[in-house]
Design an enzyme around this catalytic site. Sequence first.
Site, mmCIF file in Angstrom:
data_model
loop_
_atom_site.group_PDB
_atom_site.id
_atom_site.type_symbol
_atom_site.label_atom_id
_atom_site.label_comp_id
_atom_site.label_asym_id
_atom_site.label_seq_id
_atom_site.Cartn_x
_atom_site.Cartn_y
_atom_site.Cartn_z
ATOM 1 N N ASP A 49 27.798 -34.113 102.252
ATOM 2 C CA ASP A 49 28.282 -35.486 102.048
ATOM 3 C C ASP A 49 27.058 -36.385 101.867
ATOM 4 O OD1 ASP A 49 30.531 -34.050 103.099
ATOM 5 O OD2 ASP A 49 31.412 -35.931 103.814
ATOM 6 N N LYS A 96 33.757 -40.127 97.700
ATOM 7 C CA LYS A 96 34.136 -40.508 99.065
ATOM 8 C C LYS A 96 33.916 -41.997 99.261
ATOM 9 C CE LYS A 96 32.528 -39.519 103.810
ATOM 10 N NZ LYS A 96 31.668 -38.641 104.638
ATOM 11 N N LYS A 102 37.833 -38.278 99.095
ATOM 12 C CA LYS A 102 37.797 -38.289 100.562
ATOM 13 C C LYS A 102 37.754 -39.741 101.024
ATOM 14 C CE LYS A 102 35.038 -36.927 104.604
ATOM 15 N NZ LYS A 102 33.920 -36.088 105.128
#
Length: 212
Positions: free
Chosen positions: A89, A151, A180
């Site tokens: 991430d 995300k 996400k």
Amino acid sequence: MDLNQYIDHTLLAAGASAAEIEKLCHEAVKYKFYAVCVNSSRVKYAKKVFSNSEVKLAATIGFPLGGSSTESKIIEAGTAVRDGADEIDMVMNIGLFKDKNFEAVQAEIEAIKKEIGDNILKVIIETCYLSDEEIEIASRLSMNAGADFVKTSTGFGSRGASLNDVKIMKKVVGDKVKIKASGGIRDAETVRKYISLGVERIGTSSGIKIIS
């Protein structure tokens, strides 16, 4: 709907101890969460705790500001994968993005994806700092750079995810890239709203509360 399989069980606090990381991992196994998400320095330890678990391990890169050099992010990502991370991430370079240096932003994402190979790459665009138009552009850059997910947030910005953020992101990426949502998501009703918009993963430190 089994909400547990949408959840990245997350602990990214600066002072998170080894004991807390171990507890996080055991909880993820017990409640069958999809993944845990930890800072990159904790990957090796978390991997030891997991050993034979099916729970995935995600590591944050350039976290939480995104402003570190591309070279350092590449090294951090490569190290995290070698230490046992399944997913990365990364935080987009928001300063370069605000400069409209979109070529450099995309090149950085591409370089990190190249470094981690078949491992999953999620790009955190930190929507709290972006206009609706900028969310569109950042989502498109992430998609074009080969990211697997775009995300919303680190959870350390001025706000977390919003349903509007996700609607904008989904309009851009469609089914080509997953989404996400993270930051401020603390109850099952909110999780279901995000899933109904097409979100495939939820980052939260409230996973147990959500599924209970």
